[in-house]
Structures are given as structure tokens and as C-alpha cells.
Design a protein around this motif. Structure first.
Motif, short mmCIF file in Angstrom:
data_model
loop_
_atom_site.label_atom_id
_atom_site.label_comp_id
_atom_site.label_asym_id
_atom_site.label_seq_id
_atom_site.Cartn_x
_atom_site.Cartn_y
_atom_site.Cartn_z
N ILE A 109 37.90 47.58 31.17
CA ILE A 109 37.81 48.17 32.51
C ILE A 109 36.39 48.72 32.66
O ILE A 109 35.86 49.35 31.74
N SER A 110 35.78 48.47 33.81
CA SER A 110 34.43 49.00 34.08
C SER A 110 34.44 49.89 35.30
O SER A 110 35.26 49.72 36.21
N GLU A 111 33.48 50.82 35.30
CA GLU A 111 33.24 51.66 36.47
C GLU A 111 31.97 51.15 37.15
O GLU A 111 31.08 50.60 36.50
N ALA A 112 31.90 51.35 38.44
CA ALA A 112 30.77 50.86 39.23
C ALA A 112 29.45 51.43 38.73
O ALA A 112 29.36 52.60 38.37
N THR A 113 28.44 50.57 38.69
CA THR A 113 27.07 51.01 38.41
C THR A 113 26.17 50.74 39.62
O THR A 113 25.02 51.13 39.63
N LYS A 114 26.73 50.03 40.63
CA LYS A 114 26.01 49.73 41.88
C LYS A 114 26.95 49.97 43.05
O LYS A 114 28.17 49.89 42.90
N ASP A 115 26.37 50.20 44.20
CA ASP A 115 27.18 50.43 45.41
C ASP A 115 28.02 49.21 45.78
O ASP A 115 29.07 49.35 46.41
N SER A 116 27.57 48.01 45.40
CA SER A 116 28.29 46.79 45.76
C SER A 116 29.55 46.57 44.93
O SER A 116 30.36 45.70 45.24
N GLU A 117 29.73 47.36 43.87
CA GLU A 117 30.88 47.20 42.99
C GLU A 117 32.00 48.16 43.38
O GLU A 117 31.73 49.26 43.86
N PRO A 118 33.26 47.75 43.13
CA PRO A 118 34.36 48.70 43.33
C PRO A 118 34.21 49.87 42.37
O PRO A 118 33.54 49.75 41.34
N GLU A 119 34.85 50.97 42.68
CA GLU A 119 34.77 52.16 41.83
C GLU A 119 35.18 51.84 40.39
O GLU A 119 34.54 52.26 39.43
N VAL A 120 36.27 51.08 40.24
CA VAL A 120 36.78 50.66 38.93
C VAL A 120 37.27 49.22 39.08
O VAL A 120 37.86 48.88 40.11
N PHE A 121 37.05 48.39 38.08
CA PHE A 121 37.50 47.00 38.16
C PHE A 121 37.73 46.42 36.77
O PHE A 121 37.29 46.96 35.76
N LEU A 122 38.42 45.29 36.72
CA LEU A 122 38.76 44.60 35.49
C LEU A 122 37.63 43.66 35.09
O LEU A 122 37.06 42.99 35.94
N GLU A 123 37.36 43.58 33.81
CA GLU A 123 36.41 42.59 33.30
C GLU A 123 37.17 41.28 33.05
O GLU A 123 38.40 41.26 33.00
N PRO A 124 36.44 40.17 32.90
CA PRO A 124 37.10 38.86 32.84
C PRO A 124 37.90 38.61 31.56
O PRO A 124 37.60 39.16 30.50
N ALA A 125 38.88 37.75 31.71
CA ALA A 125 39.67 37.28 30.57
C ALA A 125 40.33 35.96 30.96
O ALA A 125 40.49 35.66 32.15
N LEU A 126 40.69 35.19 29.95
CA LEU A 126 41.41 33.94 30.17
C LEU A 126 42.51 33.86 29.12
O LEU A 126 42.24 33.99 27.92
N PHE A 127 43.74 33.66 29.58
CA PHE A 127 44.89 33.55 28.70
C PHE A 127 45.57 32.21 28.91
O PHE A 127 45.70 31.76 30.05
#
Length: 171
Positions: A109-127
Motif C-alpha cells: 500500500i502506498s500513500e500519495a507523494t504527488k497531488d495527482s495520486e490518490p491519498e492511499v492506493f494499492l501497488e501492482p500484483a498479478l495472481f
């Protein structure tokens, strides 16, 4: 963070899709696998390239008995905008997948580092998930880079199906 193991049942996954349907992993009936692709969201240009490439190969996956869904924590509005702006018309796009649900899958899980990003979002994965809802393989990233290559994945799936190659990494 949960540590999913191959050959064990994966968590429940139910999402709404941009096609107006509710998609439930438990109701999915793939011939060989469900390929679950988590992506960061509309703010990510690497995700755009990745999903646009997948869009051109979706029939190849279907031919191998693989059902595909792409999921993010984007809102419905952002998911619809993604479908309109990216060349991904062949993909099933799920949205509103919560960070808490992402943790059950072991996602970063990441937190925004730029205004264009959501406040919190999921990083990629493939299952890759077997029809019995057990994990076959997982590739989980902490950044937008170093994702599985689709051509290699297609070749690997062919090998797995032909040789009935077992899931590995369960110990």
C-alpha cells in the motif's frame, strides 16, 4: 500483511466492474486459471502501458482458458474515466477495492507523494488462481516497475497446462 501460499485458498474477492456487473471470484469458472491483475489506478502511466498491452493479448489468454480481471482501489468515476481514456476496451475493470481488502492479498500500500495520486492506493500484483480458488502463483510489487511480461506468462501457462506443472513455493 498476509502471506498467501500456493495451493491454499485465496481470500474472497467481489468487485463492481465498469461494465455494470458485480464480479465474484467464487462464481468465476475458468478452464485453467483466473488471472487477477491489481493496478495502481488512473494516475499511473506505467499501469496504462501495462493494461493496454494486456488488452492486445486478452484473446491469447482466453484461448489458454484464462479469465482475466483488472482491479484497483479507484472510485467508480475514476475507473470509468480509465476505460474512456485508456485503450482497454477488451478488459474487465473492477474498482473500489479497499486497502483493507488489499492487505488480505498481501498487497503493498502506498500513500500519495504527488497531488495527482490518490491519498492511499494499492501497488501492482498479478495472481494466477486455479478454478478451485487456490493460489497457483503470485507476483507482488512494491513499485510500479518489474511486472510479469505477458508474452512470457503466456508461454509459461502453456507449459504449465501441457506438463501439469504443480504450484510451487508452498513450504
Amino acid at each position: 500483511m498476509k502471506n498467501l501460499k500456493p495451493r491454499q485458498e485465496v481470500p474472497e474477492l467481489i468487485v463492481k466492474t465498469t461494465k455494470g456487473l458485480k464480479w465474484d471470484l467464487r462464481d468465476n469458472q475458468p478452464e485453467n486459471f483466473t488471472m487477477l491483475v491489481f493496478y495502481r489506478g488512473i494516475h499511473c502511466p506505467v499501469c496504462m502501458k501495462y493494461l493496454e498491452e494486456l488488452n492486445t493479448k486478452i484473446e491469447d489468454f482466453r484461448d489458454k482458458g484464462v479469465n482475466v480481471i483488472c482491479v484497483s482501489s479507484n472510485t467508480e468515476e475514476l475507473a470509468q474515466k480509465t476505460v474512456e481514456e485508456w485503450d482497454i476496451d477488451n478488459l474487465n475493470i473492477g474498482y473500489d477495492f479497499s486497502v483493507d481488502e488489499g492487505r488480505k492479498w498481501g498487497l503493498f500500500i502506498s500513500e500519495a507523494t504527488k497531488d495527482s495520486e490518490p491519498e492511499v492506493f494499492l501497488e501492482p500484483a498479478l495472481f494466477l488462481i486455479r478454478p478451485d480458488n487456490t493460489l497457483y502463483s503470485a507476483s507482488i510489487q512494491s513499485m510500479p516497475f518489474a511486472r510479469p511480461k505477458f508474452d512470457e506468462l503466456l508461454r509459461s501457462i502453456s507449459f504449465v497446462i501441457k506438463d501439469d506443472y504443480p504450484a510451487r513455493g508452498e513450504a
